[in-house]
Design a protein around this motif. Structure first.
Motif, PDB file in Angstrom:
ATOM      1  N   HIS A 139       1.421  -8.421   4.830  1.00 36.84           N
ATOM      2  CA  HIS A 139       1.609  -7.045   5.298  1.00 36.84           C
ATOM      3  C   HIS A 139       1.950  -6.121   4.130  1.00 36.84           C
ATOM      4  O   HIS A 139       1.400  -5.023   4.018  1.00 36.84           O
ATOM      5  CB  HIS A 139       2.701  -6.992   6.359  1.00 36.84           C
ATOM      6  CG  HIS A 139       3.010  -5.605   6.819  1.00 36.84           C
ATOM      7  ND1 HIS A 139       2.162  -4.891   7.626  1.00 36.84           N
ATOM      8  CD2 HIS A 139       4.064  -4.798   6.555  1.00 36.84           C
ATOM      9  CE1 HIS A 139       2.679  -3.705   7.853  1.00 36.84           C
ATOM     10  NE2 HIS A 139       3.841  -3.622   7.215  1.00 36.84           N
ATOM     11  N   ASN A 140       2.856  -6.558   3.258  1.00 41.28           N
ATOM     12  CA  ASN A 140       3.223  -5.743   2.096  1.00 41.28           C
ATOM     13  C   ASN A 140       2.039  -5.560   1.153  1.00 41.28           C
ATOM     14  O   ASN A 140       1.855  -4.481   0.581  1.00 41.28           O
ATOM     15  CB  ASN A 140       4.401  -6.365   1.356  1.00 41.28           C
ATOM     16  CG  ASN A 140       5.690  -6.240   2.142  1.00 41.28           C
ATOM     17  OD1 ASN A 140       5.827  -5.374   3.002  1.00 41.28           O
ATOM     18  ND2 ASN A 140       6.636  -7.125   1.859  1.00 41.28           N
ATOM     19  N   ARG A 141       1.216  -6.589   0.995  1.00 40.81           N
ATOM     20  CA  ARG A 141       0.043  -6.502   0.133  1.00 40.81           C
ATOM     21  C   ARG A 141      -0.958  -5.507   0.714  1.00 40.81           C
ATOM     22  O   ARG A 141      -1.498  -4.658  -0.013  1.00 40.81           O
ATOM     23  CB  ARG A 141      -0.608  -7.877  -0.017  1.00 40.81           C
ATOM     24  CG  ARG A 141      -1.818  -7.895  -0.945  1.00 40.81           C
ATOM     25  CD  ARG A 141      -2.468  -9.265  -0.987  1.00 40.81           C
ATOM     26  NE  ARG A 141      -2.803  -9.797   0.331  1.00 40.81           N
ATOM     27  CZ  ARG A 141      -3.893  -9.469   1.031  1.00 40.81           C
ATOM     28  NH1 ARG A 141      -4.747  -8.600   0.555  1.00 40.81           N
ATOM     29  NH2 ARG A 141      -4.124 -10.018   2.210  1.00 40.81           N
ATOM     30  N   LYS A 142      -1.196  -5.569   2.029  1.00 44.89           N
ATOM     31  CA  LYS A 142      -2.115  -4.636   2.668  1.00 44.89           C
ATOM     32  C   LYS A 142      -1.588  -3.202   2.589  1.00 44.89           C
ATOM     33  O   LYS A 142      -2.358  -2.256   2.376  1.00 44.89           O
ATOM     34  CB  LYS A 142      -2.330  -5.012   4.128  1.00 44.89           C
ATOM     35  CG  LYS A 142      -3.175  -6.240   4.314  1.00 44.89           C
ATOM     36  CD  LYS A 142      -3.307  -6.582   5.788  1.00 44.89           C
ATOM     37  CE  LYS A 142      -4.028  -7.893   5.992  1.00 44.89           C
ATOM     38  NZ  LYS A 142      -4.101  -8.252   7.413  1.00 44.89           N
ATOM     39  N   LYS A 143      -0.289  -3.040   2.745  1.00 49.53           N
ATOM     40  CA  LYS A 143       0.311  -1.714   2.675  1.00 49.53           C
ATOM     41  C   LYS A 143       0.142  -1.117   1.283  1.00 49.53           C
ATOM     42  O   LYS A 143      -0.208   0.058   1.136  1.00 49.53           O
ATOM     43  CB  LYS A 143       1.793  -1.798   3.047  1.00 49.53           C
ATOM     44  CG  LYS A 143       2.471  -0.486   3.207  1.00 49.53           C
ATOM     45  CD  LYS A 143       3.894  -0.694   3.692  1.00 49.53           C
ATOM     46  CE  LYS A 143       4.636   0.605   3.806  1.00 49.53           C
ATOM     47  NZ  LYS A 143       6.009   0.412   4.255  1.00 49.53           N
ATOM     48  N   ALA A 144       0.373  -1.927   0.253  1.00 45.87           N
ATOM     49  CA  ALA A 144       0.196  -1.460  -1.118  1.00 45.87           C
ATOM     50  C   ALA A 144      -1.266  -1.129  -1.403  1.00 45.87           C
ATOM     51  O   ALA A 144      -1.568  -0.138  -2.079  1.00 45.87           O
ATOM     52  CB  ALA A 144       0.700  -2.514  -2.097  1.00 45.87           C
ATOM     53  N   MET A 145      -2.181  -1.929  -0.892  1.00 48.54           N
ATOM     54  CA  MET A 145      -3.602  -1.682  -1.091  1.00 48.54           C
ATOM     55  C   MET A 145      -4.022  -0.368  -0.414  1.00 48.54           C
ATOM     56  O   MET A 145      -4.754   0.436  -1.006  1.00 48.54           O
ATOM     57  CB  MET A 145      -4.423  -2.845  -0.537  1.00 48.54           C
ATOM     58  CG  MET A 145      -5.907  -2.729  -0.796  1.00 48.54           C
ATOM     59  SD  MET A 145      -6.839  -4.184  -0.273  1.00 48.54           S
ATOM     60  CE  MET A 145      -6.474  -4.239   1.471  1.00 48.54           C
ATOM     61  N   MET A 146      -3.549  -0.127   0.801  1.00 50.05           N
ATOM     62  CA  MET A 146      -3.881   1.110   1.494  1.00 50.05           C
ATOM     63  C   MET A 146      -3.274   2.327   0.786  1.00 50.05           C
ATOM     64  O   MET A 146      -3.910   3.386   0.709  1.00 50.05           O
ATOM     65  CB  MET A 146      -3.407   1.057   2.946  1.00 50.05           C
ATOM     66  CG  MET A 146      -4.152   0.050   3.786  1.00 50.05           C
ATOM     67  SD  MET A 146      -5.924   0.322   3.793  1.00 50.05           S
ATOM     68  CE  MET A 146      -6.011   1.713   4.865  1.00 50.05           C
ATOM     69  N   LYS A 147      -2.088   2.180   0.249  1.00 55.77           N
ATOM     70  CA  LYS A 147      -1.474   3.266  -0.504  1.00 55.77           C
ATOM     71  C   LYS A 147      -2.287   3.571  -1.751  1.00 55.77           C
ATOM     72  O   LYS A 147      -2.516   4.734  -2.093  1.00 55.77           O
ATOM     73  CB  LYS A 147      -0.036   2.899  -0.871  1.00 55.77           C
ATOM     74  CG  LYS A 147       0.733   4.013  -1.519  1.00 55.77           C
ATOM     75  CD  LYS A 147       2.164   3.621  -1.770  1.00 55.77           C
ATOM     76  CE  LYS A 147       2.928   4.767  -2.397  1.00 55.77           C
ATOM     77  NZ  LYS A 147       4.309   4.403  -2.658  1.00 55.77           N
TER      78      LYS A 147
ATOM     79  N   SER B  91      -5.455   5.396  -0.717  1.00 54.29           N
ATOM     80  CA  SER B  91      -5.222   6.786  -0.330  1.00 54.29           C
ATOM     81  C   SER B  91      -4.945   7.653  -1.561  1.00 54.29           C
ATOM     82  O   SER B  91      -5.372   8.807  -1.619  1.00 54.29           O
ATOM     83  CB  SER B  91      -4.071   6.886   0.664  1.00 54.29           C
ATOM     84  OG  SER B  91      -2.861   6.516   0.067  1.00 54.29           O
ATOM     85  N   GLN B  92      -4.260   7.120  -2.568  1.00 54.27           N
ATOM     86  CA  GLN B  92      -4.022   7.882  -3.789  1.00 54.27           C
ATOM     87  C   GLN B  92      -5.329   8.119  -4.538  1.00 54.27           C
ATOM     88  O   GLN B  92      -5.556   9.209  -5.054  1.00 54.27           O
ATOM     89  CB  GLN B  92      -3.023   7.150  -4.683  1.00 54.27           C
ATOM     90  CG  GLN B  92      -1.615   7.204  -4.168  1.00 54.27           C
ATOM     91  CD  GLN B  92      -0.657   6.379  -5.005  1.00 54.27           C
ATOM     92  OE1 GLN B  92      -1.072   5.633  -5.884  1.00 54.27           O
ATOM     93  NE2 GLN B  92       0.623   6.502  -4.720  1.00 54.27           N
ATOM     94  N   ASN B  93      -6.193   7.107  -4.594  1.00 53.29           N
ATOM     95  CA  ASN B  93      -7.482   7.277  -5.261  1.00 53.29           C
ATOM     96  C   ASN B  93      -8.344   8.286  -4.508  1.00 53.29           C
ATOM     97  O   ASN B  93      -9.068   9.074  -5.117  1.00 53.29           O
ATOM     98  CB  ASN B  93      -8.218   5.941  -5.373  1.00 53.29           C
ATOM     99  CG  ASN B  93      -7.565   5.012  -6.372  1.00 53.29           C
ATOM    100  OD1 ASN B  93      -6.836   5.452  -7.248  1.00 53.29           O
ATOM    101  ND2 ASN B  93      -7.829   3.733  -6.232  1.00 53.29           N
ATOM    102  N   TYR B  94      -8.290   8.294  -3.201  1.00 49.68           N
ATOM    103  CA  TYR B  94      -9.068   9.234  -2.396  1.00 49.68           C
ATOM    104  C   TYR B  94      -8.584  10.665  -2.626  1.00 49.68           C
ATOM    105  O   TYR B  94      -9.375  11.588  -2.751  1.00 49.68           O
ATOM    106  CB  TYR B  94      -8.970   8.851  -0.913  1.00 49.68           C
ATOM    107  CG  TYR B  94      -9.788   9.729  -0.022  1.00 49.68           C
ATOM    108  CD1 TYR B  94     -11.166   9.607   0.009  1.00 49.68           C
ATOM    109  CD2 TYR B  94      -9.177  10.680   0.784  1.00 49.68           C
ATOM    110  CE1 TYR B  94     -11.937  10.426   0.830  1.00 49.68           C
ATOM    111  CE2 TYR B  94      -9.926  11.493   1.603  1.00 49.68           C
ATOM    112  CZ  TYR B  94     -11.302  11.361   1.626  1.00 49.68           C
ATOM    113  OH  TYR B  94     -12.045  12.163   2.432  1.00 49.68           O
ATOM    114  N   ARG B  95      -7.272  10.839  -2.700  1.00 48.30           N
ATOM    115  CA  ARG B  95      -6.720  12.175  -2.943  1.00 48.30           C
ATOM    116  C   ARG B  95      -7.111  12.686  -4.326  1.00 48.30           C
ATOM    117  O   ARG B  95      -7.384  13.861  -4.492  1.00 48.30           O
ATOM    118  CB  ARG B  95      -5.197  12.144  -2.814  1.00 48.30           C
ATOM    119  CG  ARG B  95      -4.715  12.048  -1.408  1.00 48.30           C
ATOM    120  CD  ARG B  95      -3.214  12.119  -1.349  1.00 48.30           C
ATOM    121  NE  ARG B  95      -2.764  11.697  -0.038  1.00 48.30           N
ATOM    122  CZ  ARG B  95      -1.640  11.062   0.181  1.00 48.30           C
ATOM    123  NH1 ARG B  95      -0.830  10.762  -0.808  1.00 48.30           N
ATOM    124  NH2 ARG B  95      -1.293  10.710   1.394  1.00 48.30           N
TER     125      ARG B  95
END
Length: 84
Positions: A60-68, A71-75
């Motif tokens: 869960h922590n790995r997926k959360k970090a990956m999604m973060k 989202s930063q790269n998308y921004r």
């Protein structure tokens, strides 16, 4: 745990619950050879559950970090377009 994958977890925990109940019954009856088998079964079930829950938390922590990170790269990609 994902909501979509809850059925295998329910099945797994029902099996663990039955194993713990069976081991507790053997211990309460006081039969010496079954005491050691029951104790080993309880330690195995609790240890295996701990390992699985720890693995789920880590995933869960790995997926959360990956999604973060996504989202930063998308921004970063969208910011130059908005300034122009």
């Amino acid at each position: 745990m994902d909501v979509m994958n809850i059925r295998p977890w329910i099945f797994f925990y029902l099996i663990c619950f039955v194993a713990i109940l069976l081991a507790a019954t053997f211990i309460v009856q006081g039969i010496t050879p079954l005491f050691w088998v029951s104790s080993t079964l309880i330690i195995t079930v609790v240890g295996f559950n701990f390992i699985l829950i720890f693995q789920e938390i880590r995933d869960h922590n790995r997926k959360k970090a990956m999604m973060k990170n996504f989202s930063q790269n998308y921004r970063k990609k969208e910011e130059p377009d908005q300034n122009e």
